[in-house]
Design an enzyme around this catalytic site. Sequence first.
Site: not given
Length: 400
Positions: A390-392
């Site tokens: 999700r962060c990426m």
Amino acid sequence: MFKSMINVYSEVEKLEKVLLHRPGEEIENLTPEYLKILLFDDIPYLSRAVEEHDKFAKALKENGIEVLYLEDLSAESIENENIKEKFINDVMEESYIKDDILKEKTIRYLEYMTPKQIILKIMAGIRYKEIGICEEYKDYPFIMHPMPNLYFTRDPFACIGSGVTINSMKTKTRKRETIFAKYIFSYHPILGGQNIPRWYNREDEYCIEGGDELILSEDVLAIGHSQRSDKEAILTIAKNIFEKGEKFKTILIFEIPKRRAFMHLDTVFTMVDYDKFVLHPNIEESIKVNTITYDYKNKQLIIKEDMDSIRKILSKHLKKDIKLIRCGGGDKVVASREQWNDGSNTLAIAPGKVITYERNYITNEILYKNNISVIPIPSSELSRGRGGPRCMSMPLRRKL
């Protein structure tokens, strides 16, 4: 490429377009003595990190998702010579280069590059030796810091509904990352001309980062009050969203521990289906929730503390019985280990279908047993940056 405006009203509906950044030379410019300043715990092996990231992009494409890259959109936004000059000057100003001669040499170094070369070089950082200055007696070899956190595209800006927050990052190291979003949404030949609403701007006083912004439904947002996001910024976003007529009716403020291990809400809590969330069990009891609604008659926010458990709060606002899936199955050792490697940081690409890191195999198995389809990707190097799938990724469009 972009047929319509930003459209993100869910964490789990079918993902259609997503923004990534392929790790580049900025990773090679990490050094042990500056890891803390640059917010890394270790130095990823770039070649392997790129392989892993390409497999991530391939998994997205194989599921019918259009993958766009931050470096490409940024370069397309500065094709015009006047805009390119303005961009370089803005970057110089935000890089805190005080010496006029040094600044002039750096500008000359950049101005003859192509737009794509300029973007990649600014992302990578600029060393003294690149502009002909000896580094022998320099304590630090960089005139301009590298930006190794850029492959976490979720944080510098976030798409919410039909608009965006161009975020004010907490740390000085990451402040400059949002300049790319500024130019994309101002000057990109397609996105720049769409008058996309801005719920927050990078120049605003208080800090907010995209890892704290979750879209739970067309009616409900969740925003983390975390180590990286200030409550005042959340209130500004809420006011702008309500006053400009966006669909959302409720914003939940999640109060989470202000620690690096829990730096954003999505490092401890993500949505995997309409009625299922994965959660780090070690903070389940410590999370507090405040509910924001809007009094349209008196034009003011209404903030109330919600005293129920997380499950009951979510069930009430999403109008369905919610199930919490605990990272590591609730085992203290497994949960801590897999949480450190972003076991709770899942990316839903469709309802009940998520991309995760393969190293979190116990949490992945538990997800599978809860009827969640899991696409695991390798992450021995990507995970060193302390961020998961999700962060990426920054969704630009999800199907309604």
